[in-house]
Scaffold this motif. Sequence first.
Motif, short mmCIF file in Angstrom:
data_model
loop_
_atom_site.label_atom_id
_atom_site.label_comp_id
_atom_site.label_asym_id
_atom_site.label_seq_id
_atom_site.Cartn_x
_atom_site.Cartn_y
_atom_site.Cartn_z
N ASP A 1 55.82 39.44 84.71
CA ASP A 1 56.90 39.17 83.77
C ASP A 1 56.46 39.47 82.34
N LYS B 1 58.59 45.51 88.00
CA LYS B 1 59.46 46.45 88.70
C LYS B 1 60.23 47.32 87.70
N ASP B 2 60.62 46.74 86.57
CA ASP B 2 61.31 47.52 85.54
C ASP B 2 60.40 48.61 84.99
N VAL C 1 61.62 41.33 81.16
CA VAL C 1 61.27 42.61 81.77
C VAL C 1 60.21 42.36 82.83
N THR C 2 60.41 42.90 84.00
CA THR C 2 59.47 42.69 85.10
C THR C 2 58.64 43.94 85.34
N SER D 1 65.21 39.52 76.22
CA SER D 1 65.35 39.92 77.62
C SER D 1 64.05 39.69 78.39
N TYR E 1 58.63 50.25 76.54
CA TYR E 1 59.78 50.01 77.42
C TYR E 1 61.06 49.84 76.60
N ALA F 1 64.32 52.06 77.33
CA ALA F 1 65.59 51.45 77.71
C ALA F 1 66.71 51.86 76.75
N GLN G 1 60.82 41.07 76.28
CA GLN G 1 61.22 42.13 75.35
C GLN G 1 62.41 41.61 74.56
N ALA H 1 60.15 51.34 87.54
CA ALA H 1 61.35 52.17 87.54
C ALA H 1 61.35 53.13 86.35
N ALA H 2 60.90 52.65 85.21
CA ALA H 2 60.83 53.52 84.03
C ALA H 2 59.80 54.63 84.24
#
Length: 322
Positions: A243, A254-255, A251-252, A249, A200, A204, A246, A258-259
């Motif tokens: 959860d 959901k992230d 990161v969930t 940060s 991830y 990102a 990273q 989305a990726a």
Amino acid sequence: MVIPLGAGSLFGYSDKMLVYAGAVVTALVALIAHTLTRQSNRRLAVEQKQSFGQLKLEAAMRAGQLVSSKDGLGVDRAAAASSLLALTRLDQAGLAVAMLVDLWDGGKDKVSTETAILVIDGALRSDQRNAQLMAAELLCRNARSLDACQSLHWPSAVDGGWDPQFGDKTKLLLFEALLDMTLTTKPNENALRSVAVRLYGVWAAEAAVAHRSKDVSHARVMGCVATLIKALLPQMEVLGYTDFIQGDSRVTLKDFTAAAATAADNPDEFLHRIVARRAEDLIAWSLRCDCVDLFQGSIASAVGQGGSPLLVVDRQDFKRPR
């Protein structure tokens, strides 16, 4: 006493001339001082550059002595480690990585794995593209001997700090290294979380550049990495984690979803087949990640780091609070 006509005005002009002369002299003194200071600074800069060059030369000569033992004695591991790390600090990252070929590559044990990773990390952080490429290739060649849950087995430069400006070949070698290390690590939830947050982080960083760059290579890297994240997503959902950490940060899940939605086939058919095969390998590996490994530093594996294994606990032996 008779004062000549106009003497008062004459004295007035003299005062003005004196003031003007004083200002000129002050300016000249300041100019001379500034010139002398600049010359002195330039001389110091040249001397510092020469001194730094001498240090680099001495470090290079010292490092060259490491590959040969004296009187039949082996290389001193501490001396080798300090010399290699000194090279990375003295803009000699390429030479330091080249030395690792004789000191660590292929199972050689003249320096520890942790030292080798620090040297590789220094090369990846440098601005020397060739050193970055050499470091990535050396990491890839030895990735199967690394542990995905050991923070000292992976360069911090690419662990939450991915540089989208890496060369294309450097990126591919780093991907290959990450996947080889992961797939040869014992399957467990710790390793699954580690590879997930690392992938991830890459996605990102590439996404941040792809949205404002005309270079399509960033979007292609995004698509490839997203394909790998998509391969891990089903098992991550089964395990019930929402959860992840990273770096600094949060990161969930959901992230990650989305990726994964940005997964795309690479237009290069050869690369497309390799990524597809690697995604299949990750799916098979992730399905076996159904237990938590408790070891020294296992709590830190929540951010993709860990220690040496001591005990394995099956998920059925405990209930995670929701």
